[in-house]
Design a protein around this motif. Structure first.
Motif, PDB file in Angstrom:
ATOM      1  N   CYS A 130       0.862  -1.173  -0.002  1.00  0.00           N
ATOM      2  CA  CYS A 130       0.057   0.023   0.025  1.00  0.00           C
ATOM      3  C   CYS A 130       0.846   1.148   0.066  1.00  0.00           C
ATOM      4  O   CYS A 130       2.017   1.166   0.089  1.00  0.00           O
ATOM      5  N   ARG A 131       0.163   2.488  -0.216  1.00  0.00           N
ATOM      6  CA  ARG A 131       1.031   3.621  -0.231  1.00  0.00           C
ATOM      7  C   ARG A 131       1.689   3.820   1.212  1.00  0.00           C
ATOM      8  O   ARG A 131       2.909   4.479   1.223  1.00  0.00           O
ATOM      9  N   THR A 132       1.401   3.407   2.263  1.00  0.00           N
ATOM     10  CA  THR A 132       1.944   3.745   3.518  1.00  0.00           C
ATOM     11  C   THR A 132       3.225   2.896   3.528  1.00  0.00           C
ATOM     12  O   THR A 132       4.317   3.565   3.839  1.00  0.00           O
ATOM     13  N   PHE A 133       3.162   1.613   3.101  1.00  0.00           N
ATOM     14  CA  PHE A 133       4.476   0.588   2.981  1.00  0.00           C
ATOM     15  C   PHE A 133       5.303   1.603   1.988  1.00  0.00           C
ATOM     16  O   PHE A 133       6.600   1.606   2.512  1.00  0.00           O
ATOM     17  N   ALA A 134       4.906   2.054   0.969  1.00  0.00           N
ATOM     18  CA  ALA A 134       5.902   2.481  -0.137  1.00  0.00           C
ATOM     19  C   ALA A 134       6.661   3.863   0.367  1.00  0.00           C
ATOM     20  O   ALA A 134       7.657   4.082   0.324  1.00  0.00           O
ATOM     21  N   GLY A 135       5.753   4.636   1.143  1.00  0.00           N
ATOM     22  CA  GLY A 135       6.271   5.978   1.715  1.00  0.00           C
ATOM     23  C   GLY A 135       7.217   5.572   2.924  1.00  0.00           C
ATOM     24  O   GLY A 135       8.245   6.435   2.996  1.00  0.00           O
ATOM     25  N   TRP A 136       7.011   4.540   3.571  1.00  0.00           N
ATOM     26  CA  TRP A 136       7.672   4.232   4.713  1.00  0.00           C
ATOM     27  C   TRP A 136       9.195   3.764   4.292  1.00  0.00           C
ATOM     28  O   TRP A 136      10.184   3.953   4.774  1.00  0.00           O
ATOM     29  N   LEU A 137       9.255   3.024   3.233  1.00  0.00           N
ATOM     30  CA  LEU A 137      10.378   2.768   2.751  1.00  0.00           C
ATOM     31  C   LEU A 137      11.144   3.536   1.812  1.00  0.00           C
ATOM     32  O   LEU A 137      12.202   3.588   1.564  1.00  0.00           O
TER      33      LEU A 137
END
Length: 220
Positions: A130-137
């Motif tokens: 999801c976008r949260t995972f992408a932003g976190w990485l």
């Protein structure tokens, strides 16, 4: 096969790139220092993580009985670390369990793991990025890259509660006789929908949302 680390969240405020900016997110998971209680959290939308002291921020998409625990293999983290040229600590993918010596993505839906001498977990589904995972990485094109690799890690439900801690052994106590692995189901749900009819072979262990998608594909 064992648990290298058991990880729980340090709650953060979700940044602007997420679906719910300003709300809590539990993606920042850190190794726990001792045993952590594990129990079924309840239905999705009302129940969060199976792990005591863990946090699920977006309960619309995460948590609940069929996504109660998230596991990722240290070996797969190491592969990503080499590719990305950066260290990836246990918990950095938001996983509750960082495993060692266990083929998480090759696990079959419905496969059961005995962890330590108490807890039994059952594999239900892959993680969908999801976008949260992408932003976190903070890696360009991360969702596409993660999806193409099809090494998503596994969600599990709690069959038998108890407590887990780093160093606990993992024993596969049941392995179903079908082809639907975590990676296979992930491919069917993302880039290869033609595989969806075949995932129904996983039977009752299949995540209800995946079952619904497969049935719609087959007209069932």
């Amino acid at each position: 096969m064992n648990l290298l680390s058991v990880n729980v969240a340090k709650p953060l405020r979700a940044p602007s790139y997420t679906d719910a900016p300003g709300s809590l997110t539990g993606i920042d998971k850190r190794p726990a220092s001792g045993p952590v209680g594990v129990s079924a959290p309840g239905p999705k939308g009302t129940g969060g993580s199976a792990l005591a002291d863990d946090t699920i921020g977006d309960m619309r998409h995460h948590g609940g009985d069929h996504q109660a625990v998230y596991a990722y293999a240290r070996e797969d983290l190491d592969g990503w670390a080499r590719e990305l040229g950066r260290d990836l600590d246990p918990g950095c993918f938001g996983e509750n369990l960082t495993t060692e010596g266990l083929d998480v993505n090759g696990a079959r839906i419905g496969e059961r793991w005995l962890i330590g001498d108490q807890v039994v977990l059952e594999v239900t589904a892959p993680r969908i990025p999801c976008r949260t995972f992408a932003g976190w990485l903070d890696e360009r094109g991360w969702v596409k890259r993660f999806t193409e690799r099809a090494l998503p890690g596994a969600y599990l439900r709690v069959v038998q509660p108890g407590a887990v801690c780093a160093g606990d052994g993992v024993v596969i106590v049941h392995r179903p006789d079908h082809e639907v692995t975590v990676s296979f189901l992930f491919r069917a749900l993302t880039r290869e929908p033609e595989l969806l009819p075949r995932v129904l072979a996983a039977g009752d262990a299949l995540h209800p949302e995946a079952r619904g998608k497969a049935l719609r594909r087959t007209g069932g």
